[in-house]
Motif scaffolding. Structure first.
Motif, PDB file in Angstrom:
ATOM      1  N   LEU A 136       0.806  -1.222   0.000  1.00 12.44           N
ATOM      2  CA  LEU A 136       0.000   0.000   0.000  1.00 12.44           C
ATOM      3  C   LEU A 136       0.837   1.269   0.000  1.00 12.44           C
ATOM      4  O   LEU A 136       0.295   2.367   0.098  1.00 12.44           O
ATOM      5  N   ASP A 137       2.155   1.129  -0.080  1.00 15.49           N
ATOM      6  CA  ASP A 137       3.061   2.282  -0.095  1.00 15.49           C
ATOM      7  C   ASP A 137       2.887   3.133   1.165  1.00 15.49           C
ATOM      8  O   ASP A 137       2.729   4.349   1.092  1.00 15.49           O
ATOM      9  N   TRP A 138       2.919   2.482   2.317  1.00 14.92           N
ATOM     10  CA  TRP A 138       2.917   3.203   3.589  1.00 14.92           C
ATOM     11  C   TRP A 138       4.342   3.554   3.968  1.00 14.92           C
ATOM     12  O   TRP A 138       5.310   2.958   3.502  1.00 14.92           O
ATOM     13  N   MET A 139       4.457   4.524   4.875  1.00  9.76           N
ATOM     14  CA  MET A 139       5.748   4.810   5.473  1.00  9.76           C
ATOM     15  C   MET A 139       6.152   3.625   6.344  1.00  9.76           C
ATOM     16  O   MET A 139       5.324   2.985   6.999  1.00  9.76           O
ATOM     17  N   HIS A 140       7.447   3.329   6.348  1.00  5.76           N
ATOM     18  CA  HIS A 140       7.933   2.143   7.050  1.00  5.76           C
ATOM     19  C   HIS A 140       9.259   2.483   7.703  1.00  5.76           C
ATOM     20  O   HIS A 140      10.129   3.109   7.104  1.00  5.76           O
ATOM     21  N   GLY A 141       9.396   2.050   8.945  1.00  5.61           N
ATOM     22  CA  GLY A 141      10.631   2.286   9.663  1.00  5.61           C
ATOM     23  C   GLY A 141      11.105   1.027  10.351  1.00  5.61           C
ATOM     24  O   GLY A 141      10.525  -0.053  10.188  1.00  5.61           O
ATOM     25  N   PRO A 142      12.136   1.126  11.147  1.00  9.53           N
ATOM     26  CA  PRO A 142      12.595  -0.047  11.895  1.00  9.53           C
ATOM     27  C   PRO A 142      11.531  -0.485  12.898  1.00  9.53           C
ATOM     28  O   PRO A 142      10.687   0.305  13.321  1.00  9.53           O
TER      29      PRO A 142
END
Length: 859
Positions: free
Chosen positions: A348-354
């Protein structure tokens, strides 16, 4: 301490003995913990601070310098993402590294980014482009190389995994439009914070034209010392923005203020509702254990066990099972949250982090799970301490103690207070209404035992299966009231949200204010950018994209020099609430003939068609016509951004569009000629909904250029149906879960009665009907009470969520606070209040055992 340890040992042994009941209780307690923990973990991993995005933004650089359109002073946030610059004359001289070196010294590396239209196997679509020399150590961490290599020459690019999912492979060539180039894929590179983005990574100017004018470009800089806020301010004064590693690492980005307080209140309300529902659902399950263990507890009491010790044994069940369920739910929730977030970020092209687990919040949720288990076991524990060992050992079934159910003072007080608070809350906001509804809900939970007792008095007038079920439910008030209250809470929430959502969608339809009818598509091109040959080619492409769809042509107004003019309704000073004007007034009013009029009305109106042929405009809405004339503004923006307006007063007649909310004016070409304007065919209308108007726009722009767009006017019916279906599904799970738990307990308690019924000749269907009637009574009572509470709460929520009505004066719009939309979804209410209890009764009846189980003879 030894007595408590003994109680825990007894509870552990009992939990292992009755694995089915143990699993049921743990699921009811652990599932909300799992869901909340997963949401918190996913949100924490998705919600990135500027500090979390340092690697993808700066790599190993100390700062990122961002060029802006003008060379005037800049105001920016600490993260450098939002920079305000007063407009001025655009500088024709681009920034150079030497100029920036006078402001901030260090080794600089060029970067720039933009959006292009890339051709995939299924057509053109948007793709991001990031350009920097990824071989330089300064870019380490900005993109992760998955396969192949980074670009080493112009015309090469590494693509993201999302583009690989669209069919691109290493070695392929991708045709790019805007700019019109072709690049060869040499590798796969992933943005660590946007793994789902469609992106190409190339060398500077290897795909994009050089852009040094504030169009997402600048330099990465490696300095001898950290870039401080004073250095950023010096760059701002010169007209540059900057993102500094040192500033971000020391800045405080924590949210505060009223909105944060509201979010905390919203989270608290959600937690209270979920915990309350858990207690109401798990309470009957703990009561199941009490019914099965009452002989064991009676033996302990006969051997000298006190009521306090019996209570401790049952509470130990709540502590043991609640604690185990909370720990298991928290562990699974963390894993599920990270797994779902990782999948959603890619798809869905969300923001993603650790991976980020908010341990404090997760621990709080786990504690609430333990508290839920203990709370659910309180009433069974009190019953265990009050049961008569003589009655239990003699084999006589225990019934709920009479008393407080006949004095529903607390429930009535809470309901009255909640209603009064709700009347006040509708003048405030939705959060206040929700709090008032919670007070009413707690009051109804307190009233439920009294309602069970009151309805039990009607059992004598019912058929045999219903009579047996209602009398048994009335005898075991606590068990029945807990399950019915759980059904009531789920029904009330579903009904309230259903009414609110349905009213919001209906209001959107009512306030749509567009000249296009529903489920249609409009395609428009600029006359100055698309000539007659290009327009003919565009029509061929559209017809090929929409095979079998009939296209209706429309005209675009131009001035005498052929420059496009936009026609819109004039905003008059005497506009009242009855004067509806289209919210999309920046789209041109339709210009055309009788065929276009029939398309917009979706019917033939002979009188309106005759008026249009006679040179009169046709207005959708009688309030738009004053003294037989409609007033229009024909305007365009010149090169100096000045608005040239020409007022048109066109004779008009009033008619109706295809939809009640449709508004606008159909203008004949002859009226434009009389006003000194011209018209060209540059608009197409289709009675069809394209799946993606942005994709269609991109496809058409690759044929005739930038100045064409497609617009879809679609009903919100699909979204409304989807929301109501989700609410119905959630209510289905909760209603059936609470009903089956209580029905299973009731069937266990009524086993001897049912066996006696079978022994005296009762048919198996009678046994099924008795159990089905028990389920129908529990779910039906909860659903009816929940309907009343849900309708009241839903209607109250419509005031703060659908306030509408506008009073316009020039360009200013004022909202009137007491005009609201209330739309009851009757079919949805019938499904929740009637359909779900009937479904629960049907399933319970079909799953009932009809085999006679011999009971041990008691002395």
């Amino acid at each position: 301490m030894s007595a408590f340890r003994a109680a825990l040992r007894i509870s552990r042994r009992d939990a292992l003995r009755f694995k089915g009941r143990t699993a049921l209780i743990m699921v009811m307690i652990g599932l909300p913990v799992l869901v909340i923990t997963a949401v918190l973990t996913g949100a924490a991993t998705t919600s990135l601070t500027p500090r979390d995005k340092l690697n993808s933004t700066l790599g190993m650089a100390d700062a990122r310098i961002i060029t802006l359109p003008f060379r005037t002073p800049v105001e920016q946030r600490a993260d450098g993402e939002v920079a305000n610059q007063p407009p001025a004359r655009r500088s024709e001289r681009p920034w150079t590294p030497a100029e920036i070196g006078t402001l901030l010294q260090g080794r600089m590396l060029r970067w720039q980014s933009n959006v292009v239209e890339a051709r995939f196997a299924d057509g053109y679509d948007r793709a991001d482009v990031f350009e920097a020399d990824m071989r330089d150590p300064l870019t380490q961490g900005m993109r992760r190389l998955v396969e192949g290599r980074f670009a080493t020459a112009p015309g090469e690019a590494a693509v993201s995994p999302a583009m690989i999912d669209r069919g691109v492979r290493i070695g392929d060539t991708i045709k790019v439009w805007r700019p019109d180039r072709t690049v060869r894929v040499v590798g796969v590179a992933e943005n660590p914070n946007r793994p789902g983005a469609r992106e190409m990574v190339a060398l500077p100017a290897g795909l994009l034209p050089p852009q040094n004018d504030g169009n997402s470009s600048g330099w990465l800089i490696d300095t001898a010392a950290p870039v401080q806020w004073s250095d950023v301010l010096r760059l701002n004064k010169a007209g540059l923005a900057a993102t500094s590693r040192a500033v971000i690492e020391t800045a405080d980005f924590d949210q505060s203020g009223p909105r944060r307080s509201e979010r905390l209140v919203e989270l608290g309300i959600a937690v209270v509702l979920i915990v309350t529902e858990t207690v109401l659902l798990a309470g009957p399950a703990f009561a199941v254990g009490l019914r099965r263990r009452r002989r064991e507890l009676a033996v302990i009491a006969a051997q000298g066990g006190s009521g306090r010790q019996l209570k401790a044994i049952v509470l130990a069940d709540g502590l043991l099972l609640g604690g185990a369920a909370a720990l298991l739910g928290a562990a699974l929730g963390i894993g599920a949250g990270l797994l779902v977030e990782s999948y959603a970020a890619r798809r869905l092209d969300w923001m993603h982090g650790p991976a980020d687990v908010p341990w404090g919040q997760v621990l709080g949720v786990a504690v609430l799970g333990v508290v839920s288990g203990l709370t659910a076991a309180v009433v069974p524990a009190i019953q265990a301490s009050r049961q008569s060992p003589v009655q239990v050992l003699a084999g006589r079934a225990a019934v709920d103690t009479r008393g407080r159910a006949g004095r529903p003072v607390l429930g009535i007080v809470l309901v009255v207070l909640g209603v009064a608070a709700g009347v006040w809350a509708v003048r405030r906001d939705a959060l206040a209404v929700v709090v008032a509804a919670m007070v009413v809900g707690f009051g109804l939970v307190a009233l439920m035992p009294w309602l069970v007792q009151a309805t039990g008095r009607l059992a004598g007038r019912l058929p045999l299966p219903l009579r047996l079920s209602v009398r048994d439910a009335s005898r075991h008030r606590v068990r029945t009231a807990s399950a019915s209250a759980a059904v009531m809470a789920a029904t009330a929430v579903a009904v309230a949200l259903g009414i609110t959502a349905n009213s919001s969608f209906i209001q959107q339809e009512a306030n749509r204010d567009s000249f296009l009818p529903l489920n249609t598509t409009m395609i428009q091109a600029a006359p100055t950018a698309v000539d007659d040959q290009g327009w003919a080619k565009l029509k061929e492409v559209v017809q090929a994209k929409l095979p079998g769809v009939s296209l209706v042509s429309g005209l675009q107004a131009t001035d005498a020099q052929g420059r496009p003019m936009t026609l819109s309704l004039s905003w008059r000073q005497d506009c009242t609430l009855d004067c509806r004007q289209p919210g999309d007034r920046f789209y041109p009013m339709p210009v055309g003939d009788e065929r276009l009029l029939a398309f917009l009305q979706k019917r033939r109106d002979p009188q309106a068609a005759a008026a249009l042929a006679a040179g009169k405009a046709v207005a959708f809405g009688p309030d738009l016509v004053r003294d037989g004339v409609v007033t229009l503004d024909a305007y365009r923006w010149d090169e100096e951004a000045n608005k040239e307006i020409k007022e048109l007063r066109v004779p008009a007649v009033a008619s109706n569009g295809a939809d009640p909310s449709q508004v606008g004016v159909v203008i004949p070409e002859s009226a434009l000629r009389q006003a000194g304007l011209k018209a060209k065919e540059r608009v197409l209308y289709a009675d069809h909904v394209v799946p993606d108007d942005q994709r269609l726009t991109t496809e058409l722009r690759t044929v005739v250029g930038d100045h064409v767009f497609a617009r879809v006017q679609e009903s919100t019916e699909k979204d409304r149906f989807r929301v109501l279906l989700i609410l119905l599904g959630a209510a289905l799970v909760l209603v059936l879960g609470g009903t089956f738990a209580a029905t299973g307990l009731a069937a266990a308690d009524m086993r001897r009665d049912l066996d006696t019924l079978t022994a005296v000749g009762g048919a198996p269907r009678v046994r099924r009907l008795v159990v089905a009637a028990q389920a129908a009574y529990i779910a039906g009572l909860g659903a009816l009470v929940g309907l009343v509470a849900g309708v009241a709460s839903g209607v109250a929520l419509t005031w703060p969520t659908t306030r509408s009505g506008f009073l316009g004066s020039g360009d200013v719009i004022y909202a009137l606070p007491w005009s609201t939309t209330i739309a009851i979804p009757w079919l949805f209410l019938a499904e929740v209040v009637v359909g779900l209890p009937l479904l629960a009764a049907l399933v319970a009846g079909l799953c009932t055992r009809t085999r006679l189980v011999p009971a041990r003879r008691m002395a």
